[in-house]
Scaffold this active site. Structure first.
Site, short mmCIF file in Angstrom:
data_model
loop_
_atom_site.label_atom_id
_atom_site.label_comp_id
_atom_site.label_asym_id
_atom_site.label_seq_id
_atom_site.Cartn_x
_atom_site.Cartn_y
_atom_site.Cartn_z
N SER A 175 -127.92 -5.33 0.27
CA SER A 175 -126.73 -6.22 -0.27
C SER A 175 -127.09 -7.75 0.00
O SER A 175 -128.18 -8.02 -0.48
CB SER A 175 -125.35 -5.87 0.58
OG SER A 175 -124.36 -6.34 -0.22
N GLU A 235 -123.69 1.30 -8.88
CA GLU A 235 -123.28 -0.06 -8.47
C GLU A 235 -122.73 -0.98 -9.49
O GLU A 235 -123.38 -1.01 -10.62
CB GLU A 235 -124.42 -0.53 -7.70
CG GLU A 235 -124.99 0.20 -6.57
CD GLU A 235 -125.89 -0.56 -5.83
OE1 GLU A 235 -125.42 -1.57 -5.34
OE2 GLU A 235 -126.96 -0.41 -5.68
N HIS A 276 -122.69 1.23 -4.13
CA HIS A 276 -123.21 0.31 -3.19
C HIS A 276 -123.11 0.65 -1.74
O HIS A 276 -124.21 0.44 -0.97
CB HIS A 276 -122.36 -0.98 -3.44
CG HIS A 276 -122.85 -2.14 -2.84
ND1 HIS A 276 -124.25 -3.01 -3.42
CD2 HIS A 276 -122.54 -3.14 -1.52
CE1 HIS A 276 -124.46 -3.89 -2.58
NE2 HIS A 276 -123.49 -4.04 -1.57
#
Length: 297
Positions: A175, A235, A276
């Protein structure tokens, strides 16, 4: 790196793929185990400005260092990364490269220290009067100060304890951590031999990270790094986009930009069915599997 991908089931229990709660605390059970081929210790230090307080979770293999020193895996979001390590993966690592493991975390009980990581993992945006994260409003733009700290203080502190192989060092991040990995590659391509960016926040500040790839071929000089990009099929394109939105446009753009650079080896893995949050442990497991299958240096 792109030739070594194996099933994650050997490395992670299914429960580890669950979305972590924001208030989830770090799991330190590995510190109490004595039946593993790794021994873990901690090392604390502060940022140059004294505002961020780091804890390194250091895993030393029981195997003696090779003549060139130990390879090293540096893991961002270290509290979460340390919590995601599993005994089977450590045993497989010990039979392969047996790298030193360094999870760069914070002196906090939280798995994710959001304020500090927001600053540490985001680059300065040129021409922006106030460096603030567009999602949280927290201070951002500290990636270079963080990489300076890693290079000038963390590495020497580790090298004072262990023999390290400077030619075989990997940086993994997820991330915002994946954003930091790309920033490190684009601006300091000789700092690591391998860069593993999982679910990198390419959307951040309208894709400013993509512009950092300009001129990378010239900056590489004699370096020949490898880049592994990873993303889950579930995602969204950005944190505010709906599920099902095209999340791979920016990633494909990045791959197209990097493809002509012969000195850079780029590989990509798509994780089917993962969103995610679950990509953090899954992507780390994939990197550990790669290292377990790579021959010792």
């Amino acid at each position: 790196m792109n030739t070594f991908f194996c099933a994650l089931a050997l490395l992670l229990p299914l429960a580890a793929l669950a979305q972590p709660a924001p208030e989830q605390t770090i799991d330190t059970h590995l510190l109490q185990r004595h039946d593993l081929p790794y021994r873990f210790t901690t090392l604390d230090l502060d940022s140059a400005d004294g505002q961020r307080h780091y804890r390194l979770w250091i895993g030393k293999p029981e195997r003696p260092a090779p003549p060139a020193g130990y390879p090293v895996l540096w893991m961002l979001d270290g509290n979460a990364a340390f919590s995601a390590l599993q005994a089977p993966a450590l045993r497989r690592l010990a039979d392969g490269q047996a790298p030193v493991l360094v999870a760069i975390g914070y002196q906090s009980e939280q798995r994710i220290e959001r304020s500090a990581r927001t600053f540490d993992y985001t680059p300065q945006v040129p021409g922006l009067a106030e460096q603030r994260d567009p999602l949280s409003g927290q201070p951002s733009g500290g990636a270079d100060a963080f990489l300076d700290l890693l290079e000038q203080r963390m590495r020497p502190l580790l090298a004072a304890q262990l023999a390290l192989d400077a030619r075989h060092q990997t940086l993994w991040g997820h991330s915002y951590g994946g954003l930091a990995v790309l920033h490190a590659l684009f601006t300091r391509p000789g700092m690591f031999s391998d860069y593993a960016a999982a679910s990198p926040s390419l959307w951040w500040r309208n894709g400013v990270i993509l512009s950092e790839a300009d001129g990378l071929a010239e900056r590489l000089k004699d370096h020949r790094p490898r880049l592994l990009l990873m993303r889950g099929s579930e995602e969204p394109a950005n944190p505010r986009a709906p599920l099902g939105s095209d999340s791979e446009n920016a990633l494909q753009q990045l791959r197209t930009t990097l493809a002509p650079i012969q000195a850079l080896q780029v590989s990509y893995r798509r994780f089917e069915g993962l969103g995610h949050g679950p990509m953090l442990p899954a992507s780390l497991a994939a990197v550990l599997e790669i290292l377990a299958n790579d021959p010792p240096p």
